[in-house]
Design an enzyme around this catalytic site. Structure first.
Site, short mmCIF file in Angstrom:
data_model
loop_
_atom_site.label_atom_id
_atom_site.label_comp_id
_atom_site.label_asym_id
_atom_site.label_seq_id
_atom_site.Cartn_x
_atom_site.Cartn_y
_atom_site.Cartn_z
N ARG A 136 46.31 46.83 73.81
CA ARG A 136 44.98 46.80 73.18
C ARG A 136 43.92 46.64 74.26
NH1 ARG A 136 46.04 43.76 67.36
NH2 ARG A 136 46.40 45.71 66.27
N GLN A 159 41.78 52.41 72.49
CA GLN A 159 41.35 52.13 71.12
C GLN A 159 41.54 53.33 70.20
OE1 GLN A 159 37.35 50.65 71.37
NE2 GLN A 159 37.99 48.57 71.87
N ASP A 171 45.13 53.39 68.88
CA ASP A 171 45.65 52.14 68.33
C ASP A 171 45.92 52.28 66.84
OD1 ASP A 171 46.29 49.58 67.65
OD2 ASP A 171 44.55 48.63 68.60
N SER A 229 45.61 49.12 64.58
CA SER A 229 44.26 48.81 64.14
C SER A 229 43.79 49.76 63.03
CB SER A 229 43.28 48.89 65.32
OG SER A 229 43.52 47.83 66.23
N TYR A 276 47.51 40.89 71.92
CA TYR A 276 48.21 40.53 70.70
C TYR A 276 48.28 39.01 70.56
CZ TYR A 276 49.67 45.39 70.52
OH TYR A 276 49.67 46.76 70.46
#
Length: 376
Positions: free
Chosen positions: A122, A127, A130, A133, A229
């Protein structure tokens, strides 16, 4: 390179790994996209949409595996299917390597190059890849809708000729992506929202959404690891957390729990006593049900009533909104493939942090630092 999109396994999974709008972008990388007939039907994406975008429709899964150089999935292949893969085939999916070690061993034995989207670090640059997410966004949103449907109250304050109706009180445990989306959705519906997280750094994010950050004097160090995390707390810290959380839970109409530790059982944040302290008709939506649940009384895969409180342990909420969940996931997949495919060929730079963390097996060996470190 031929990238194959198979149908997912089981009735619980309605998403598909690539959507028609992703096909054109992959073609610009020198990739031909093969789609198993019917793969997108459950996500309202018919074969005609894929064919119109330039994909080739393949009649069944066996034919797809025989042709594809790279398989992209939402979940993971079954171990018995790996024997049908050609050596050197690539696989991308949510493999959960810390939980499914036998699958990792089978992938390595078959000389499969496997990437797990849930292992991507992360960091800012990753991003757009991901998937944890993107899918958590769906889960957080849907959790609030489920709670609003089950709660025997309005969410917003209403001022009517029959009197004033007080707004519902929603408490969100965990202010990661799912938690923040739950906060935002509950606020849009008019609830009074509060939230707690062991990471003080998220306080401003919670408050920016109009929710109150619950102050719990918990003796805990930094709440996340170097990869972004959540860290696992000690037993003493969990006991302290349960005691502190119970005070807010008892005064809440809805509690949405989102706390997960990668590769570990979900932390127990709400005890049976905590459930008993809640008002009759209250609702708990446990987004950690798949790994055991944040609530002691959660039954994974079921909706149960305990002590007058409805506890939702429904699994795989992103699959209940398959069209948008698939579109978001397909963008994650496409962005990863853009990184590792050049001029139609697989190009792996293990000096790249994203590639190094996401690649689980390669050339007949387990290369994941997550796994090799765990076994050292």
């Amino acid at each position: 390179m031929r990238v194959g999109v198979p149908s997912e396994h089981g009735s619980i999974e309605r998403r598909v790994a690539l959507t028609p709008d992703a096909v054109g972008r992959l073609q610009s990388l020198g990739v031909e996209v093969l789609v198993q007939s019917g793969a997108g039907d459950a996500a309202a994406l018919p074969d005609a949409d894929y064919a119109g975008a330039g994909a080739r429709i393949v009649p069944d899964g066996k034919a797809l595996l025989a042709e594809a150089d790279m398989i992209v999935m939402v979940t993971r292949p079954r171990e018995e299917e790996i024997s049908a893969f050609r050596a050197g085939t690539g696989v991308v999916g949510m493999l959960q390597p810390l939980i499914h070690r036998e699958l990792v061993d089978a992938l390595a034995s078959g000389s499969i190059t496997a990437f797990s989207l849930d292992a991507i670090p992360r960091i800012t640059r990753s991003q757009s890849m991901d998937a944890l997410s993107s899918q958590a966004t769906v889960s957080g949103y849907k959790a609030v809708l489920i709670a609003a449907d089950l709660l025997p109250k309005f969410f917003p304050m209403l001022m009517t000729a029959a009197g004033t109706v007080a707004p519902a009180k929603v408490f969100v445990l965990g202010a990661g992506v799912a938690g923040l989306q739950a906060i935002a959705t509950a606020r849009r519906l008019g609830a009074v929202v509060s939230a707690f997280d062991t990471r003080p750094v998220v306080r401003e994010q919670v408050q920016s959404l109009g929710a109150a950050f619950v102050e719990l004097e918990l003796d805990v160090e930094e709440g996340e690891d170097a990869r972004g995390y959540a860290r696992e707390l000690s037993e003493a810290q969990y006991a302290q957390q349960q005691e502190l959380v119970a005070r807010t839970v008892s005064d809440s109409d809805v509690v949405i729990t989102t706390a997960l530790i990668p590769g570990r059982p979900a932390p127990r944040l709400i005890t049976a006593e905590g459930v008993a302290s809640m008002r009759t008709g209250s609702v708990i939506v446990d987004l950690a049900a798949e790994t055991g649940g944040n609530c002691e009384l959660t039954v994974p895969g079921e909706v149960v009533v305990r002590e007058g409180v409805t506890i939702v342990g429904t699994l795989n909420l992103p699959s209940t909104m398959p069209l948008h969940a698939s579109q978001m996931y397909a963008r994650n997949i496409t962005n990863l493939l853009t990184l590792i495919i050049q001029e139609g060929e697989l190009h792996l730079d293990f000096e790249d942090e994203i590639v190094a963390d996401a690649c689980i097996t390669h050339d007949g060996a387990i290369v994941s630092k997550l796994l090799t470190g765990a076994t050292a």
